[in-house]
Motif scaffolding. Structure first.
Motif, mmCIF file in Angstrom:
data_model
loop_
_atom_site.group_PDB
_atom_site.id
_atom_site.type_symbol
_atom_site.label_atom_id
_atom_site.label_comp_id
_atom_site.label_asym_id
_atom_site.label_seq_id
_atom_site.Cartn_x
_atom_site.Cartn_y
_atom_site.Cartn_z
ATOM 1 N N GLY A 125 -6.593 10.954 -9.123
ATOM 2 C CA GLY A 125 -5.994 10.525 -7.853
ATOM 3 C C GLY A 125 -6.946 10.619 -6.675
ATOM 4 O O GLY A 125 -6.532 10.416 -5.524
ATOM 5 N N LYS A 134 0.151 9.692 -2.912
ATOM 6 C CA LYS A 134 1.383 9.220 -3.550
ATOM 7 C C LYS A 134 1.807 10.253 -4.586
ATOM 8 O O LYS A 134 1.045 10.601 -5.488
ATOM 9 N N TYR A 144 4.760 11.100 -7.335
ATOM 10 C CA TYR A 144 5.927 10.657 -8.107
ATOM 11 C C TYR A 144 6.649 11.885 -8.636
ATOM 12 O O TYR A 144 6.021 12.921 -8.846
ATOM 13 N N SER A 193 -4.436 1.872 -10.384
ATOM 14 C CA SER A 193 -3.383 0.844 -10.267
ATOM 15 C C SER A 193 -2.394 1.219 -9.174
ATOM 16 O O SER A 193 -1.873 0.341 -8.466
ATOM 17 N N THR A 194 -2.132 2.525 -9.025
ATOM 18 C CA THR A 194 -1.235 2.977 -7.948
ATOM 19 C C THR A 194 -1.843 2.596 -6.603
ATOM 20 O O THR A 194 -1.141 2.082 -5.720
ATOM 21 N N ASP A 230 4.423 -0.910 -3.500
ATOM 22 C CA ASP A 230 4.942 0.445 -3.495
ATOM 23 C C ASP A 230 4.559 1.100 -2.174
ATOM 24 O O ASP A 230 3.648 0.624 -1.494
ATOM 25 N N MET A 258 7.486 -3.683 -7.974
ATOM 26 C CA MET A 258 6.645 -2.867 -8.860
ATOM 27 C C MET A 258 7.320 -2.684 -10.234
ATOM 28 O O MET A 258 6.720 -2.946 -11.275
ATOM 29 N N SER A 300 -1.286 -1.027 -5.941
ATOM 30 C CA SER A 300 0.067 -1.399 -5.532
ATOM 31 C C SER A 300 0.387 -0.928 -4.108
ATOM 32 O O SER A 300 1.241 -1.528 -3.455
ATOM 33 N N MET A 301 -0.287 0.122 -3.634
ATOM 34 C CA MET A 301 -0.095 0.543 -2.238
ATOM 35 C C MET A 301 -0.704 -0.501 -1.303
ATOM 36 O O MET A 301 -0.129 -0.851 -0.280
ATOM 37 N N ALA A 345 -0.263 11.028 -7.928
ATOM 38 C CA ALA A 345 -1.005 9.873 -8.439
ATOM 39 C C ALA A 345 -2.198 9.581 -7.530
ATOM 40 O O ALA A 345 -3.245 9.138 -7.998
ATOM 41 N N GLY A 349 -5.207 6.788 -11.074
ATOM 42 C CA GLY A 349 -4.565 6.372 -9.817
ATOM 43 C C GLY A 349 -5.032 5.032 -9.291
ATOM 44 O O GLY A 349 -4.630 4.612 -8.215
#
Lengths: 384, 244
Positions: free
Chosen positions: B232, B25, B27, B61-62, B71, A378, B65-66, B36, B59
């Motif tokens: 989020g 998530k 941060y 893009s987060t 991530d 990432m 990635s999950m 997020a 949120g």
């Protein structure tokens, strides 16, 4: 994967080139210094092989000096001694008193003992000394090359004699009657002349520098060495074992100095690999992120980065060995005309140098590779 | 070639290929926790063409990635093909990424030193596909995205749209269960955008599940389903039938 490693290295030609040059310089030092150390070890080994069973009997003074001729008979009478003879040893170049390894020597020996002394060393030309040879000499291969001598040629030998505060130099020409084969030992730098001629020429009547004694087959040279010391007055002996220990001690120190200098140089080369790899890893952060997103595992990234470092080590090593080998070859050639050699590139040295370069590259590439694998995909993908 | 690909259209079955359950998530921004993702749950059916939209920081893009295992969530689960991938160990993550996920990035993220063919090929190296098979497949995929005559070109020799098509071919290389595209049209012009969207739509019609994160509502409108994220959380989840 190997093609990716090659591509990555060729992509940054200048940096890769400089790093390889750094490693090559280090390995060059390893080869040259190691070659020097190998040469002295080999010369010692060959010399020991030729003189392995001899017990050296010398005057019992710390200042050197000489022994009386009669000591030869005394040594010979010691039980267990099969044979003994005296040698008168003088530096060939009286202006430059460097005896021992590398220095040319004049050795006076009874002609009938020359065959025993030389063991199985052969002649490339001519003959050995015989009874009645006056100003005649048998020379080693290095002497022949240094002075460009053939059988029948004359060799000028000087002796220096002290008279009150001044010294007078006497010159005499010796006719070469035989040339010995190359042995890689101190025999190569020897001018052998009849003992009686040597004693007169150097004004050392009835004197010898050293007596060499041989043990009977069933006698232990170490014990015999002690027995000679006890039986003959005012002498000290060096047994083959003691001599090996003494010289080996000196060789270890010499090797340590030369090898340490070489290793230091190579480590500096290694640091340049580490620097390059660190820069490369940091530049390629995003690339590693992409590869991880594509499913590359840690071992893939590790293989790529360490492979690059190892490859630079191997190429640097090969260049270092090639440059070192070439220099040593030409240096030996130049030194050969002066009758000596200083380096020996043995297969062992080549293997050690190449392994050292590879391991150095890999070890110095480990930390950058570790950093590359630690990156989160990432973060790596966000890296600009 | 794969379970996910067929030559013609195929009916989409109801078994979810992706299930997101109560995903959170958090941060740490210094000492302040920032949420997020805050309890996101939804299912995606096989072959679905889905877009996730929302303002910056919502949120999306987060979330991507999950799903892509780039991530780890603080809480909740992600299931692909019934397997909970959010619990995969770090050592297992690469296998999941190469077998289940294909990424398409906004800025293409092609390796600049490699040709189009090699950029597609590299994705298959990590799965241990033999070289000749890799080349064959890379060529086939590049041809499918309309770059059969550009296989030996480096990214710098290709236009933005062409680069994105290489990146789509690369994402397809290992027959992934899902393609995750993060702003795939964000760095291309309008005309190229149409080509990319059509390409993705075509893949979806062949049974490939595609999730697109986008700011561009024109792109989102062309997908089967739009999930809108805000703070989020899922603000709305509208399927094509419900779209006005």
């Amino acid at each position: 994967m190997f093609d990716l490693i090659i591509r990555s290295l060729t992509q940054r030609k200048m940096r890769t080139g400089l790093t390889i040059f750094g490693i090559a310089l280090g390995i060059f030092a390893v080869v040259v210094m190691g070659g020097m150390s190998e040469h002295s070890n080999l010369t010692f080994d060959r010399s020991m092989k030729l003189t392995a069973e001899m017990i050296r009997v010398m005057p019992d003074t710390s200042l050197g000096g000489s022994l009386d001729d009669s000591k030869v008979k005394e040594v010979r009478r010691v039980p267990g001694v099969s044979d003994a003879y005296g040698l008168l040893m003088m530096p060939l170049d009286q202006e430059n008193l460097a005896m021992g390894f590398g220095g040319d020597m004049v050795v006076g020996i009874a002609p009938e003992k020359q065959r025993v002394a030389l063991k199985d060393t052969k002649l490339t030309d001519g003959r050995l000394l015989v009874e009645g040879d006056g100003n005649r000499a048998v020379i080693g291969s290095s002497i022949a090359r240094e002075f460009k001598l053939k059988v029948g040629d004359e060799l000028e030998v000087k002796s220096k004699r002290l008279q009150r505060a001044t010294s007078i130099t006497h010159v005499r020409n010796f006719t070469v009657v035989g040339i010995l084969e190359y042995t890689g030992s101190f025999y190569d730098s020897m001018v052998t002349i009849p003992l009686d001629t040597a004693q007169k020429f150097y004004e050392q009547e009835k004197k010898v520098s050293v007596v060499l004694a041989y043990a009977e087959q069933d006698a232990d040279p170490e014990d015999l060495s002690k027995r000679i010391e006890l039986s003959v007055d005012n002498v000290k002996t060096i047994s083959p074992g003691e001599l090996r220990k003494q010289v080996e001690g000196q060789l270890v120190i010499f090797s340590l100095i030369t090898v340490s200098a070489a290793v230091l140089a190579a480590l500096i080369g290694g640091l340049s690999v580490m620097n390059t790899m660190l820069m490369s890893v940091s530049e390629r952060t995003k690339e590693f992120g992409i590869l991880k997103a594509l499913g590359a595992e840690r071992k893939d990234i590790l293989f790529m980065t360490m492979g690059e470092a190892a490859l630079m080590g191997i190429i640097g090593g090969i260049f270092g060995i090639a440059i070192g080998g070439t220099l040593v070859y030409y240096l030996n050639d130049i030194l050969a005309s002066k009758g000596t050699a200083l380096f020996d590139i043995t297969p062992r040295l080549v293997v050690v140098a190449l392994l050292f370069a590879t391991i150095l590259g890999m070890v110095c590439g480990t930390y950058p590779a570790y950093r590359a694998t630690r990156m989160s995909p990432m973060e790596a993908l966000r890296y600009e | 070639m794969s379970n996910n690909e067929n030559n013609g259209k195929q009916p989409k079955n109801d078994e979810p290929i992706l299930r997101i359950m109560n995903l959170r998530k958090t941060y740490m921004q210094g000492k302040i926790p920032v949420r997020a993702l805050d309890g996101v749950s939804f299912d995606v059916k096989k072959g679905e063409f889905l877009s996730i939209v929302g303002p910056s920081g919502s949120g999306k893009s987060t979330l991507l990635s999950m799903i892509g295992l780039l991530d780890k969530p603080t809480e909740g689960s992600v299931f692909i093909d019934g397997v909970e991938i959010s619990r995969a160990k770090e050592s297992e993550a690469p296998k999941v990424r190469r077998e289940k996920i294909g990424f398409v990035f906004q800025h293409f993220n092609l390796l600049s030193t490699l040709s189009a063919m090699e950029n597609v090929d590299i994705a298959m190296r990590f799965t241990g596909v033999p070289k000749n098979k890799r080349r064959e497949r890379a060529f086939e995929l590049l041809t499918r995205v309309g770059l059969g005559d550009r296989v030996n070109h480096k990214p710098s020799e290709l236009s933005g749209g062409q680069q994105q098509r290489v990146s789509i071919a690369r994402a397809l290389a290992n027959n992934p269960a899902i393609i995750l595209a993060d702003e795939p049209t964000g760095a291309v012009d309008t005309k190229t955008r149409e080509v990319i969207v059509e390409l993705l739509r075509g893949l979806s019609e062949r049974g490939q599940t595609i999730i697109v994160v986008t700011h561009d509502m024109d792109v989102a409108q062309r997908t089967d389903r739009i999930i809108t994220m805000r703070d989020g959380m899922i603000a709305s989840d509208i399927s094509s039938g419900e779209k006005k």
